[in-house]
Write a protein that holds these residues in place. Structure first.
Motif, PDB file in Angstrom:
ATOM      1  N   TYR A  46      63.743 103.992 -19.774  1.00  0.00           N
ATOM      2  CA  TYR A  46      62.929 102.840 -19.377  1.00  0.00           C
ATOM      3  C   TYR A  46      63.709 101.606 -18.925  1.00  0.00           C
ATOM      4  O   TYR A  46      63.174 100.752 -18.222  1.00  0.00           O
ATOM      5  N   ARG A  52      67.250 102.131 -15.222  1.00  0.00           N
ATOM      6  CA  ARG A  52      66.906 102.018 -13.801  1.00  0.00           C
ATOM      7  C   ARG A  52      66.536 100.583 -13.440  1.00  0.00           C
ATOM      8  O   ARG A  52      66.929 100.074 -12.379  1.00  0.00           O
ATOM      9  N   MET A  53      65.814  99.904 -14.312  1.00  0.00           N
ATOM     10  CA  MET A  53      65.455  98.505 -14.068  1.00  0.00           C
ATOM     11  C   MET A  53      66.703  97.633 -14.007  1.00  0.00           C
ATOM     12  O   MET A  53      66.831  96.750 -13.150  1.00  0.00           O
ATOM     13  N   LEU A  85      67.955  95.360 -10.687  1.00  0.00           N
ATOM     14  CA  LEU A  85      68.209  93.913 -10.788  1.00  0.00           C
ATOM     15  C   LEU A  85      69.668  93.588 -10.476  1.00  0.00           C
ATOM     16  O   LEU A  85      69.955  92.636  -9.741  1.00  0.00           O
TER      17      LEU A  85
END
Length: 235
Positions: free
Chosen positions: A11, A14-15, A19
């Motif tokens: 979760y 990848r975020m 960014l």
């Protein structure tokens, strides 16, 4: 090898990649322009070096780098050896890892991650064992555990062992440690990524052949397999 993706990998990772790649591209846009201009002046065009690499689940993608070698050829029109085409400017780009900056776009596209097993060549992949190919169960990285523990100065078996060690337990703290070590080695110490006495790293197949771990027949069969895989890819 059984592996369980933790919360960070499923979760957060990848975020974080999205960014950070956006941050790098926006903040260092001026550096991209300067390097691109210098590559164009010193080495010619194209500015970017693009090469097919196996990514997650062995899906082949096109990896971007700044060009570091010329297109010098011999009297018969064949490219000269890498060491003859790698200029001092190209060596500087490699030693500081600035040639890797365009990979931020691969990361943004989801083809790579900041940290993970380095994307190798298709002709390297075909020589790997089934266990070693499990390194492709995750996105390849701009840097990885092998890169901060010797890069190409270590042998192929140890390099691939580091990749398998990394994917066993992917954590935020572990990724942060690798990022900090990468910055130290690439920027502060300016450690090169090539092997001693070589302009570029030795292919895995060539390594196995030279070590007599595969015979010439098996070597040629797997090289043909790599060429066939590349011919099937539309990039």
């Amino acid at each position: 090898m059984e592996r369980h993706a933790g919360f960070y990998e499923r979760y957060i990772k990848r975020m974080f990649d999205i960014l950070c790649s956006l941050f790098v591209i926006i903040i260092f846009c001026w550096l991209y322009v300067i390097i691109a201009a210098m590559v164009r002046i010193k080495l010619g065009s194209p500015v970017l070096f693009q090469q097919p690499r196996p990514g997650k689940d062995e899906k082949i993608f096109k990896m971007y780098k700044f060009r570091t070698m010329t297109d010098k050829k011999d009297a018969y029109g064949n490219l000269l050896p890498d060491e003859a085409r790698l200029t001092e400017f190209g060596k500087t780009l490699r030693n500081t890892s600035m040639d890797e900056l365009p990979e931020a776009f691969n990361i943004l596209k989801g083809e790579m991650s900041f940290i993970g097993p380095r994307p190798l060549l298709v002709r390297d992949m075909v020589f790997m064992t089934d266990k070693q190919r499990q390194r492709h169960n995750v996105r390849p990285g701009l840097s990885g555990l092998a890169q901060v523990n010797g890069r190409n100065a270590i042998d192929w078996e140890r390099k691939l062992d580091y990749d398998l060690e990394y994917i066993k337990d992917i954590t935020f703290l572990g990724d942060m440690k690798i990022i900090l070590k990468t910055l130290s080695k690439a920027i502060i110490k300016q450690e090169g990524i090539t092997e001693e006495g070589m302009a570029t790293a030795e292919d895995y197949g060539d390594y196995l052949l030279n070590k007599r771990l595969v015979d010439k027949e098996e070597y040629e069969i797997k090289q043909a397999k790599a060429r066939k895989l590349l011919a099937l890819v539309d990039l």
